[in-house]
Design a protein around this motif. Structure first.
Motif, PDB file in Angstrom:
ATOM      1  N   ASN A   1       0.744  -1.170  -0.010  1.00  0.00           N
ATOM      2  CA  ASN A   1      -0.016   0.090   0.066  1.00  0.00           C
ATOM      3  C   ASN A   1       0.778   1.246   0.005  1.00  0.00           C
ATOM      4  OD1 ASN A   1      -1.980  -1.841   0.051  1.00  0.00           O
ATOM      5  ND2 ASN A   1      -2.409  -1.402   2.437  1.00  0.00           N
ATOM      6  N   GLY A   2       2.118   1.355  -0.679  1.00  0.00           N
ATOM      7  CA  GLY A   2       2.700   2.545  -0.893  1.00  0.00           C
ATOM      8  C   GLY A   2       2.671   3.050  -1.925  1.00  0.00           C
ATOM      9  N   THR A   3       2.667   4.418  -2.455  1.00  0.00           N
ATOM     10  CA  THR A   3       2.826   4.852  -3.504  1.00  0.00           C
ATOM     11  C   THR A   3       4.230   4.924  -4.358  1.00  0.00           C
ATOM     12  OG1 THR A   3       3.320   7.270  -2.516  1.00  0.00           O
ATOM     13  CG2 THR A   3       1.176   6.503  -2.585  1.00  0.00           C
ATOM     14  N   ALA A   4       4.266   5.370  -5.451  1.00  0.00           N
ATOM     15  CA  ALA A   4       5.521   5.416  -6.186  1.00  0.00           C
ATOM     16  C   ALA A   4       6.696   6.288  -5.624  1.00  0.00           C
ATOM     17  CB  ALA A   4       5.248   5.797  -7.971  1.00  0.00           C
ATOM     18  N   GLN A   5       6.167   7.326  -4.923  1.00  0.00           N
ATOM     19  CA  GLN A   5       7.107   8.185  -4.328  1.00  0.00           C
ATOM     20  C   GLN A   5       7.546   7.633  -3.004  1.00  0.00           C
ATOM     21  OE1 GLN A   5       4.036   9.140  -5.430  1.00  0.00           O
ATOM     22  NE2 GLN A   5       4.479  10.501  -7.371  1.00  0.00           N
ATOM     23  N   GLN A   6       6.841   6.862  -2.394  1.00  0.00           N
ATOM     24  CA  GLN A   6       7.175   6.154  -1.137  1.00  0.00           C
ATOM     25  C   GLN A   6       8.211   4.976  -1.371  1.00  0.00           C
ATOM     26  OE1 GLN A   6       3.224   5.411   0.479  1.00  0.00           O
ATOM     27  NE2 GLN A   6       3.989   5.589   2.332  1.00  0.00           N
ATOM     28  N   TYR A   7       8.064   4.259  -2.487  1.00  0.00           N
ATOM     29  CA  TYR A   7       9.137   3.373  -2.799  1.00  0.00           C
ATOM     30  C   TYR A   7      10.458   3.994  -3.403  1.00  0.00           C
ATOM     31  CZ  TYR A   7       5.437  -0.202  -2.242  1.00  0.00           C
ATOM     32  OH  TYR A   7       4.409  -1.075  -1.921  1.00  0.00           O
ATOM     33  N   GLN A   8      10.271   5.020  -4.027  1.00  0.00           N
ATOM     34  CA  GLN A   8      11.359   5.734  -4.595  1.00  0.00           C
ATOM     35  C   GLN A   8      11.941   6.196  -3.322  1.00  0.00           C
ATOM     36  OE1 GLN A   8      10.543   9.019  -7.307  1.00  0.00           O
ATOM     37  NE2 GLN A   8      12.666   9.600  -7.759  1.00  0.00           N
ATOM     38  N   ALA A   9      11.395   6.931  -2.328  1.00  0.00           N
ATOM     39  CA  ALA A   9      12.110   7.251  -1.205  1.00  0.00           C
ATOM     40  C   ALA A   9      12.931   5.933  -0.436  1.00  0.00           C
ATOM     41  CB  ALA A   9      11.163   7.911   0.034  1.00  0.00           C
ATOM     42  N   LEU A  10      12.458   4.809  -0.491  1.00  0.00           N
ATOM     43  CA  LEU A  10      13.226   3.741  -0.080  1.00  0.00           C
ATOM     44  C   LEU A  10      14.474   3.282  -0.701  1.00  0.00           C
ATOM     45  CD1 LEU A  10      10.231   1.174   1.045  1.00  0.00           C
ATOM     46  CD2 LEU A  10      11.610   2.757   2.521  1.00  0.00           C
ATOM     47  N   ASP A  11      14.320   3.636  -2.342  1.00  0.00           N
ATOM     48  CA  ASP A  11      15.333   3.419  -2.899  1.00  0.00           C
ATOM     49  C   ASP A  11      16.370   4.436  -2.916  1.00  0.00           C
ATOM     50  OD1 ASP A  11      14.305   1.178  -4.543  1.00  0.00           O
ATOM     51  OD2 ASP A  11      13.122   2.455  -6.033  1.00  0.00           O
ATOM     52  N   GLU A  12      16.203   5.630  -2.504  1.00  0.00           N
ATOM     53  CA  GLU A  12      17.234   6.612  -2.083  1.00  0.00           C
ATOM     54  C   GLU A  12      17.914   6.352  -0.918  1.00  0.00           C
ATOM     55  OE1 GLU A  12      15.197  10.307  -2.025  1.00  0.00           O
ATOM     56  OE2 GLU A  12      14.854  10.507  -4.343  1.00  0.00           O
ATOM     57  N   ALA A  13      17.175   5.760   0.297  1.00  0.00           N
ATOM     58  CA  ALA A  13      17.751   5.331   1.348  1.00  0.00           C
ATOM     59  C   ALA A  13      18.672   4.186   1.126  1.00  0.00           C
ATOM     60  CB  ALA A  13      16.628   4.957   2.422  1.00  0.00           C
ATOM     61  N   ILE A  14      18.187   3.146   0.466  1.00  0.00           N
ATOM     62  CA  ILE A  14      19.364   2.036  -0.019  1.00  0.00           C
ATOM     63  C   ILE A  14      20.622   2.553  -0.807  1.00  0.00           C
ATOM     64  CG2 ILE A  14      19.404   0.215  -1.247  1.00  0.00           C
ATOM     65  CD1 ILE A  14      16.279  -0.593  -0.693  1.00  0.00           C
TER      66      ILE A  14
END
Length: 289
Positions: free
Chosen positions: A10-23
């Motif tokens: 239930n995450g948006t594309a912006q939320q998953y992109q934020a996880l990618d930036e953290a990784i």
């Protein structure tokens, strides 16, 4: 330590992109720590911890990452360094010199940077990347353990089929067994998965061979969509790349699931477990029992 895994939904594309930036930031911190060790002598873990603070002051995107996550990335670098020292002292054939990471897929938080809801249904990341709240998909027993046991670390992992959160729990897993005196020896080979001392043999399931036809088809489709010199590649290329990754992920999960169930069946066949009935019935066919 016990590790439980739940899928982030239930995450948006912006939320998953934020996880990618953290990784990616965690990978950046680890590689910087490794470079600092290569360029300077007498570097220890405390030196790498202090380097994380300097990186946060120098790079704004590194400051967005939680301080405990930066320390965890430094610990990853120090783990590779210490293992290299250990193998050198043991005079191993392969020393395993630490290498830079190119495709990191996880970021690890300690006791801060995340918040679990009271019912264990949602997980919120509170660091500077502002990934927000995700729903946790797991079974009821795992959710109960996550709520009742102490959580030492939370690890976010990106896989081909989505993002997962791993909870590292401060507990030792123990099985109540009764020693029967039975001794069995296992010989792992190439023709058979293993042969025990009683002459029983278990054939290899060959999950990769079964999926080989589909893998070749998906790989051909990926090659057709590749454009030499194109930066970046098209969206269809990345969609097909994810499809190919899911096929590899399925093979990986089949191998792991089969190996774990088979190992449990071997143990349950030679000791008396208090809860061995349902387990043995489910995996009896794996070992030819």
């Amino acid at each position: 330590m016990r590790v439980l895994e739940a899928k982030l939904l239930n995450g948006t594309a912006q939320q998953y992109q934020a996880l990618d930036e953290a990784i990616r930031t965690a990978q950046f911190v680890r590689n910087k720590c490794l470079r600092h060790w290569m360029d300077h002598q007498g570097v220890n873990r405390a030196t790498l911890y202090s380097l994380c603070k300097d990186l946060a002051r120098e790079f704004p995107f590194a400051q967005k990452l939680n301080s405990s996550a930066r320390q965890a990335s430094a610990e990853r670098a120090w783990s590779a360094i210490s293992n290299f020292y250990r193998r050198c002292k043991e005079k191993a054939a392969r020393k395993g010199y630490p290498k830079f990471q190119k495709h990191c897929r996880s970021v690890e938080y300690k006791v801060s940077g995340w918040k679990l809801s009271q019912d264990g249904m949602f997980l919120t990341f509170t660091d500077g990347f502002q990934a927000g709240t995700f729903a946790l998909y797991c079974n009821g027993e795992a959710r109960r353990d996550i709520l009742t046991l102490k959580i030492n670390r939370v690890r976010v992992i990106r896989r081909a089929d989505g993002y997962y959160a791993q909870f590292c729990l401060d507990v030792e897993r123990q099985e109540q067994v009764e020693y029967t005196g039975q001794v069995v020896g296992l010989d792992v080979g190439l023709m058979h998965f293993y042969t025990d001392s009683h002459g029983n043999k278990v054939e290899c399931p060959k999950f990769l061979r079964r999926a080989e036809r589909r893998l070749k088809r998906e790989q051909r489709r990926l090659s057709r969509k590749f454009r030499r010199g194109a930066k970046p590649q098209s969206k269809n290329y990345h969609k097909q790349r994810k499809r190919l990754g899911k096929v590899h992920l399925k093979v990986q999960r089949q191998r792991r699931d089969w190996a774990v169930k088979l190992a449990r069946c071997v143990v349950a066949s030679n000791v008396r477990l208090q809860r061995r009935g349902a387990l043995c019935r489910g995996v009896r066919g794996l070992a030819g029992a």
